[in-house]
Design a protein around this motif. Structure first.
Motif, PDB file in Angstrom:
ATOM      1  N   ILE A  71       4.258  -4.740   2.489  1.00  0.00           N
ATOM      2  CA  ILE A  71       2.998  -4.094   2.894  1.00  0.00           C
ATOM      3  C   ILE A  71       2.506  -3.080   1.862  1.00  0.00           C
ATOM      4  O   ILE A  71       1.451  -2.465   2.061  1.00  0.00           O
ATOM      5  N   TRP A  72       3.233  -2.916   0.762  1.00  0.00           N
ATOM      6  CA  TRP A  72       2.925  -1.793  -0.139  1.00  0.00           C
ATOM      7  C   TRP A  72       1.547  -1.915  -0.784  1.00  0.00           C
ATOM      8  O   TRP A  72       0.854  -0.908  -0.948  1.00  0.00           O
ATOM      9  N   ASN A  73       1.136  -3.106  -1.132  1.00  0.00           N
ATOM     10  CA  ASN A  73      -0.214  -3.259  -1.690  1.00  0.00           C
ATOM     11  C   ASN A  73      -1.275  -2.852  -0.670  1.00  0.00           C
ATOM     12  O   ASN A  73      -2.303  -2.266  -1.018  1.00  0.00           O
ATOM     13  N   ASP A  74      -1.027  -3.164   0.606  1.00  0.00           N
ATOM     14  CA  ASP A  74      -1.951  -2.765   1.663  1.00  0.00           C
ATOM     15  C   ASP A  74      -1.980  -1.242   1.804  1.00  0.00           C
ATOM     16  O   ASP A  74      -3.046  -0.640   1.991  1.00  0.00           O
ATOM     17  N   VAL A  75      -0.799  -0.612   1.726  1.00  0.00           N
ATOM     18  CA  VAL A  75      -0.737   0.850   1.812  1.00  0.00           C
ATOM     19  C   VAL A  75      -1.512   1.483   0.665  1.00  0.00           C
ATOM     20  O   VAL A  75      -2.304   2.415   0.867  1.00  0.00           O
ATOM     21  N   ARG A  76      -1.334   0.968  -0.546  1.00  0.00           N
ATOM     22  CA  ARG A  76      -2.050   1.521  -1.698  1.00  0.00           C
ATOM     23  C   ARG A  76      -3.569   1.334  -1.553  1.00  0.00           C
ATOM     24  O   ARG A  76      -4.360   2.217  -1.904  1.00  0.00           O
ATOM     25  N   ALA A  77      -3.976   0.202  -0.998  1.00  0.00           N
ATOM     26  CA  ALA A  77      -5.403  -0.035  -0.789  1.00  0.00           C
ATOM     27  C   ALA A  77      -5.974   0.953   0.233  1.00  0.00           C
ATOM     28  O   ALA A  77      -7.082   1.473   0.055  1.00  0.00           O
ATOM     29  N   LYS A  78      -5.199   1.239   1.275  1.00  0.00           N
ATOM     30  CA  LYS A  78      -5.685   2.179   2.281  1.00  0.00           C
ATOM     31  C   LYS A  78      -5.673   3.614   1.746  1.00  0.00           C
ATOM     32  O   LYS A  78      -6.516   4.436   2.122  1.00  0.00           O
ATOM     33  N   MET A  79      -4.750   3.923   0.836  1.00  0.00           N
ATOM     34  CA  MET A  79      -4.772   5.235   0.187  1.00  0.00           C
ATOM     35  C   MET A  79      -6.029   5.376  -0.669  1.00  0.00           C
ATOM     36  O   MET A  79      -6.647   6.453  -0.730  1.00  0.00           O
ATOM     37  N   SER A  80      -6.433   4.301  -1.311  1.00  0.00           N
ATOM     38  CA  SER A  80      -7.692   4.328  -2.080  1.00  0.00           C
ATOM     39  C   SER A  80      -8.876   4.578  -1.149  1.00  0.00           C
ATOM     40  O   SER A  80      -9.827   5.286  -1.509  1.00  0.00           O
ATOM     41  N   TRP A  81      -8.817   3.992   0.043  1.00  0.00           N
ATOM     42  CA  TRP A  81      -9.867   4.238   1.040  1.00  0.00           C
ATOM     43  C   TRP A  81      -9.890   5.711   1.452  1.00  0.00           C
ATOM     44  O   TRP A  81     -10.965   6.311   1.554  1.00  0.00           O
ATOM     45  N   LEU A  82      -8.716   6.307   1.656  1.00  0.00           N
ATOM     46  CA  LEU A  82      -8.649   7.742   1.978  1.00  0.00           C
ATOM     47  C   LEU A  82      -9.253   8.572   0.853  1.00  0.00           C
ATOM     48  O   LEU A  82      -9.971   9.547   1.101  1.00  0.00           O
ATOM     49  N   GLU A  83      -8.963   8.200  -0.391  1.00  0.00           N
ATOM     50  CA  GLU A  83      -9.528   8.922  -1.538  1.00  0.00           C
ATOM     51  C   GLU A  83     -11.057   8.849  -1.517  1.00  0.00           C
ATOM     52  O   GLU A  83     -11.736   9.863  -1.740  1.00  0.00           O
ATOM     53  N   ALA A  84     -11.582   7.670  -1.230  1.00  0.00           N
ATOM     54  CA  ALA A  84     -13.040   7.510  -1.209  1.00  0.00           C
ATOM     55  C   ALA A  84     -13.662   8.300  -0.063  1.00  0.00           C
ATOM     56  O   ALA A  84     -14.721   8.915  -0.222  1.00  0.00           O
ATOM     57  N   GLU A  85     -12.988   8.309   1.089  1.00  0.00           N
ATOM     58  CA  GLU A  85     -13.507   9.012   2.260  1.00  0.00           C
ATOM     59  C   GLU A  85     -13.522  10.523   2.065  1.00  0.00           C
ATOM     60  O   GLU A  85     -14.380  11.230   2.603  1.00  0.00           O
ATOM     61  N   THR A  86     -12.557  11.036   1.302  1.00  0.00           N
ATOM     62  CA  THR A  86     -12.413  12.486   1.141  1.00  0.00           C
ATOM     63  C   THR A  86     -12.928  13.004  -0.193  1.00  0.00           C
ATOM     64  O   THR A  86     -12.972  14.229  -0.398  1.00  0.00           O
ATOM     65  N   SER A  87     -13.268  12.100  -1.092  1.00  0.00           N
ATOM     66  CA  SER A  87     -13.644  12.477  -2.473  1.00  0.00           C
ATOM     67  C   SER A  87     -12.520  13.277  -3.127  1.00  0.00           C
ATOM     68  O   SER A  87     -12.754  14.246  -3.859  1.00  0.00           O
ATOM     69  N   ARG A  88     -11.287  12.863  -2.858  1.00  0.00           N
ATOM     70  CA  ARG A  88     -10.105  13.483  -3.448  1.00  0.00           C
ATOM     71  C   ARG A  88      -9.226  12.392  -4.056  1.00  0.00           C
ATOM     72  O   ARG A  88      -9.427  11.206  -3.780  1.00  0.00           O
ATOM     73  N   THR A  89      -8.246  12.812  -4.861  1.00  0.00           N
ATOM     74  CA  THR A  89      -7.357  11.855  -5.515  1.00  0.00           C
ATOM     75  C   THR A  89      -5.912  12.172  -5.167  1.00  0.00           C
ATOM     76  O   THR A  89      -5.503  13.340  -5.152  1.00  0.00           O
ATOM     77  N   PHE A  90      -5.143  11.131  -4.891  1.00  0.00           N
ATOM     78  CA  PHE A  90      -3.745  11.281  -4.506  1.00  0.00           C
ATOM     79  C   PHE A  90      -2.877  11.411  -5.755  1.00  0.00           C
ATOM     80  O   PHE A  90      -2.912  10.559  -6.644  1.00  0.00           O
ATOM     81  N   GLY A  91      -2.161  12.510  -5.845  1.00  0.00           N
ATOM     82  CA  GLY A  91      -1.201  12.692  -6.926  1.00  0.00           C
ATOM     83  C   GLY A  91      -1.692  13.493  -8.113  1.00  0.00           C
ATOM     84  O   GLY A  91      -0.922  13.811  -9.005  1.00  0.00           O
ATOM     85  N   HIS A  92      -2.998  13.819  -8.134  1.00  0.00           N
ATOM     86  CA  HIS A  92      -3.478  14.643  -9.247  1.00  0.00           C
ATOM     87  C   HIS A  92      -4.799  15.307  -8.867  1.00  0.00           C
ATOM     88  O   HIS A  92      -5.444  14.946  -7.885  1.00  0.00           O
ATOM     89  N   GLY A  93      -5.194  16.300  -9.675  1.00  0.00           N
ATOM     90  CA  GLY A  93      -6.398  17.077  -9.441  1.00  0.00           C
ATOM     91  C   GLY A  93      -7.606  16.473 -10.128  1.00  0.00           C
ATOM     92  O   GLY A  93      -7.533  15.333 -10.612  1.00  0.00           O
ATOM     93  N   PRO A  94      -8.700  17.229 -10.182  1.00  0.00           N
ATOM     94  CA  PRO A  94      -8.805  18.635  -9.756  1.00  0.00           C
ATOM     95  C   PRO A  94      -8.957  18.827  -8.245  1.00  0.00           C
ATOM     96  O   PRO A  94      -8.822  19.942  -7.761  1.00  0.00           O
ATOM     97  N   ARG A  95      -9.260  17.739  -7.514  1.00  0.00           N
ATOM     98  CA  ARG A  95      -9.342  17.820  -6.052  1.00  0.00           C
ATOM     99  C   ARG A  95      -8.277  16.888  -5.476  1.00  0.00           C
ATOM    100  O   ARG A  95      -8.557  15.737  -5.146  1.00  0.00           O
TER     101      ARG A  95
END
Length: 542
Positions: free
Chosen positions: A68-92
């Motif tokens: 399921i890891w590819n699915d998890v990574r895809a949903k993390m990208s969705w979270l990034e888009a929804e929040t305008s933030r990035t997982f694992g690095h800045g500036p947000r």
């Protein structure tokens, strides 16, 4: 696309309000988040690894997550888009919580990891965006929780620097907590199925520890202790949710939020009323305020005391939210037995020495010997001793001791702490927040816990029993039950007599064609008859 067989689109799903999957697949927490998003309420974006994955995890943990890891990574990208933030690095940077979510709520029984996704660079970005104090506090919270939950409490273990490794470790730990001893004991006590599994909810973090106009709290749309039709909850400025439910810090009444941020308070009350109407039941809502903005983290049906269960069922019936049959479903024979349990007369109570006082977290009066060690309490209970568990604060690992005890006392914690919530659900009279040193002072003594008054008194005090007719609420429920129960039970009359209120006795009366009987506990008799009738209909439909 997931490699798993079956319906891949039900394994990892976004909780965007359009999921429409049932509670048994999303888990109680995921179902509540999706419902709130659908209503347009302010909820941090989240996705769900569904309960369907849990069984696969225990069959082959590594392969399951690989699949399921590819699915998890895809949903993390969705979270990034929804929040305008990035997982694992800045500036947000995007930080997430990783939480459990069984189909039937099991508060505090499984694991949670907050503030995940932080490393040195992310801590630096948080310091720039907020403050160095905020960044340091958030990093320390994450490190402590990750070591305790994922690394088994090993203080020397190194937390992975890679945020993706952190995420994978947390997901594994949450799934694994489904089979923890405390979760197994909890399910056994409540007769819940071990096969259901838990979902894992990954949600964008919002920060109650960010600034002065930030904080966290728990709100019940009505009082879960007394059943009063009034908001009830606790608020902690500049904190995170685990602070409140752990009972490890002093919290304020929800009225403090009303005083500090009246607009946020009114928004919260409006949301609570909406959720109560849509769920047709009293809600337990976890929320965070980040720099003056309200965020709802989860909602679930509130756990309640026996007294509250009766009163709330009647209130919601009077308001037209539920019908007669549903009102009776929400009151169990155990609730009635608890309300009929002997209570203290005022003169008896006041003549006994007061040893401690605190918040009345769950009504009822019980006596026993005070034990401060869970293992000692379990051993004593196994020997047939009446045990009162006295702790500085309870935590999920104490649940076996709580189940074995007749009553619970804590030094710290409020009315929404772990000790308070669990005691109400399992029906153990409890007094919480009695003050430092109480555990040592009570250890080994014979005491009486008065969960009505919030007191602990010396000795085993005599109590007086009640009857169903002495409670207006129980009398009203009895009349409702006579209108729909397959057997009408009365306290007296020239009718067939039931010797007891066992299922066998009630089944015999029904088989004999009796429609009216005399019973020592008419309401309990009719509640059991109604449940037997529903079970019979359910089997007929299978």
């Amino acid at each position: 696309m997931s490699k798993m067989s079956g319906a891949a689109d039900t394994l990892v799903v976004t909780l965007d309000g359009g999921t429409r999957l049932p509670r048994k697949v999303l888990g109680n927490k995921g179902y509540g988040i999706d419902s709130m998003r659908r209503q347009g309420l302010p909820v941090p974006p989240a996705f769900c690894i569904t309960t369907e994955v849990c069984a696969k995890f225990f069959a082959s943990p590594g392969r399951c997550l690989d699949d399921i890891w590819n699915d998890v990574r895809a949903k993390m990208s969705w979270l990034e888009a929804e929040t305008s933030r990035t997982f694992g690095h800045g500036p947000r940077p995007l930080l997430v919580s990783v939480r459990s979510g069984a189909a039937q709520s099991m508060p505090g029984m499984m694991d949670t990891v907050l503030d995940l996704g932080i490393d040195d660079a992310v801590e630096g970005a948080l310091a720039v965006a907020g403050s160095e104090e905020f960044a340091r506090d958030t990093r320390e919270r994450f490190t402590d929780m990750y070591r305790r939950i994922v690394l088994g409490g090993d203080e020397g273990a190194q937390v992975p620097a890679d945020p993706w490794a952190q995420l994978r470790g947390a997901i594994e730990a949450v799934f694994a907590s489904w089979k923890s001893p405390r979760a197994i004991s909890y399910r056994a006590h409540h007769g819940l199925d071990d096969d259901g599994g838990t979902a894992v909810i990954v949600q964008a973090m919002v920060f109650g520890n960010l600034a002065r106009e930030s904080g966290t709290g728990v709100l019940f749309s009505r009082n879960p202790i007394t059943g009063a039709n009034e908001p009830f909850g606790e608020w902690l400025a500049n904190g995170q949710g685990e602070d409140v439910v752990s009972g490890s810090v002093d919290v304020a009444s929800i009225d403090a939020l009303h005083h500090e941020q009246p607009a946020v308070y009114e928004q919260l009350m409006t949301a609570a009323r909406s959720l109560e109407r849509s769920g047709a039941d009293v809600q337990d809502i976890e929320f965070t305020v980040e720099e003056g903005k309200l965020w709802l983290l989860q909602t679930r049906t509130a756990k309640r005391s026996a007294q509250a269960a009766v009163r709330l069922a009647l209130q919601l019936r009077h308001e037209g939210l539920i019908d007669d049959a549903e009102a009776l479903r929400r009151v169990t024979p155990a609730h009635v037995e608890t309300l009929l349990a002997p209570a203290l007369q005022p003169e008896t109570r006041l003549s006994a020495k007061l040893l401690a006082s605190g918040l009345p977290a769950c009504p009822g009066v019980v006596s026993g010997k005070a034990y401060t060690d869970v293992d000692d309490a379990l051993d004593a209970a196994d020997e047939g001793e009446d045990v009162i568990l006295v702790r500085v604060a309870t935590n999920p690992d104490d649940v076996q001791g709580m189940l074995a005890a007749r009553g619970i006392v804590t030094e710290i914690g409020g009315a929404t702490s772990h000790a308070a919530v669990v005691s109400r659900e399992i029906g153990r009279p409890a007094v919480v927040g009695c003050g430092a040193g109480v555990a040592a002072a009570l250890a080994g003594k014979m005491i009486t816990v008065d969960g009505d008054e919030g007191e602990v008194r010396e000795g085993v005090l005599e109590r007086t029993a009640w009857s169903e007719t002495e409670s207006p609420d129980l009398a009203e429920l009895t009349e409702i039950a006579r209108g729909i129960s397959p057997i009408r039970a009365h306290a007296s009359g020239d009718l067939p007599m039931l010797g007891d209120t066992t299922e066998a006795a009630i089944a015999d009366a029904l088989a004999a064609g009796h429609t009216d009987v005399v019973s020592p506990h008419p309401l309990i008799t009719m509640l059991i008859a109604l449940r037997m009738n529903e079970d019979k209909k359910g089997l007929a439909n299978v």
